[in-house]
Write a protein that holds these residues in place. Structure first.
Motif, PDB file in Angstrom:
ATOM      1  N   ALA A  66      -8.082   5.229   2.372  1.00  0.00           N
ATOM      2  CA  ALA A  66      -7.235   4.426   1.494  1.00  0.00           C
ATOM      3  C   ALA A  66      -6.284   5.313   0.695  1.00  0.00           C
ATOM      4  N   LEU A  67      -5.078   4.813   0.524  1.00  0.00           N
ATOM      5  CA  LEU A  67      -4.077   5.466  -0.311  1.00  0.00           C
ATOM      6  C   LEU A  67      -3.791   4.563  -1.496  1.00  0.00           C
ATOM      7  N   THR A  68      -3.469   5.158  -2.621  1.00  0.00           N
ATOM      8  CA  THR A  68      -3.081   4.395  -3.802  1.00  0.00           C
ATOM      9  C   THR A  68      -1.628   4.730  -4.106  1.00  0.00           C
ATOM     10  N   THR A  69      -0.731   3.791  -3.834  1.00  0.00           N
ATOM     11  CA  THR A  69       0.680   4.026  -4.129  1.00  0.00           C
ATOM     12  C   THR A  69       1.039   3.532  -5.520  1.00  0.00           C
ATOM     13  N   PHE A  70       0.353   2.502  -5.968  1.00  0.00           N
ATOM     14  CA  PHE A  70       0.502   1.954  -7.313  1.00  0.00           C
ATOM     15  C   PHE A  70      -0.892   1.677  -7.846  1.00  0.00           C
ATOM     16  N   GLU A  71      -1.037   1.607  -9.158  1.00  0.00           N
ATOM     17  CA  GLU A  71      -2.334   1.305  -9.740  1.00  0.00           C
ATOM     18  C   GLU A  71      -2.832  -0.043  -9.223  1.00  0.00           C
ATOM     19  N   HIS A  72      -4.074  -0.086  -8.779  1.00  0.00           N
ATOM     20  CA  HIS A  72      -4.729  -1.292  -8.251  1.00  0.00           C
ATOM     21  C   HIS A  72      -4.174  -1.750  -6.905  1.00  0.00           C
ATOM     22  N   VAL A  73      -3.420  -0.910  -6.218  1.00  0.00           N
ATOM     23  CA  VAL A  73      -2.917  -1.232  -4.880  1.00  0.00           C
ATOM     24  C   VAL A  73      -3.476  -0.195  -3.921  1.00  0.00           C
ATOM     25  N   PHE A  74      -4.370  -0.633  -3.057  1.00  0.00           N
ATOM     26  CA  PHE A  74      -4.991   0.258  -2.086  1.00  0.00           C
ATOM     27  C   PHE A  74      -4.491  -0.112  -0.697  1.00  0.00           C
ATOM     28  N   GLU A  75      -4.061   0.890   0.041  1.00  0.00           N
ATOM     29  CA  GLU A  75      -3.521   0.669   1.377  1.00  0.00           C
ATOM     30  C   GLU A  75      -4.214   1.604   2.359  1.00  0.00           C
TER      31      GLU A  75
END
Length: 75
Positions: free
Chosen positions: A5-14
């Motif tokens: 998982a990557l976090t590009t924004f707080e609380h957004v996991f991709e």
């Protein structure tokens, strides 16, 4: 958080797109579109609940139910 998982924004996991590039052609995805989707997710869930759900349970209700199951035949 998972290793994939990557976090590009707080609380957004991709999911790391490098894990999918073998099967799916990766496209540049603008940050504003990620934020648009993130901000609309509650509207989408509300729509799905209105159209398809007989009952909506919260995560805490589900966890309480699971925690209450001790495996005994009386439960």
């Amino acid at each position: 958080m998972s290793d994939v998982a990557l976090t590009t924004f707080e609380h957004v996991f991709e999911v790391d797109p490098r894990l999918m590039q073998r099967w799916v052609l990766q496209q540049t995805f603008p940050n504003w579109d990620t934020l648009r989707i993130m901000n609309a997710r509650h509207d989408h869930l509300d729509w799905m609940h209105r159209h398809f759900a007989d009952k909506v349970l919260s995560g805490s209700e589900l966890l309480a139910e699971v925690d209450g199951e001790d495996g005994s035949p009386d439960s």
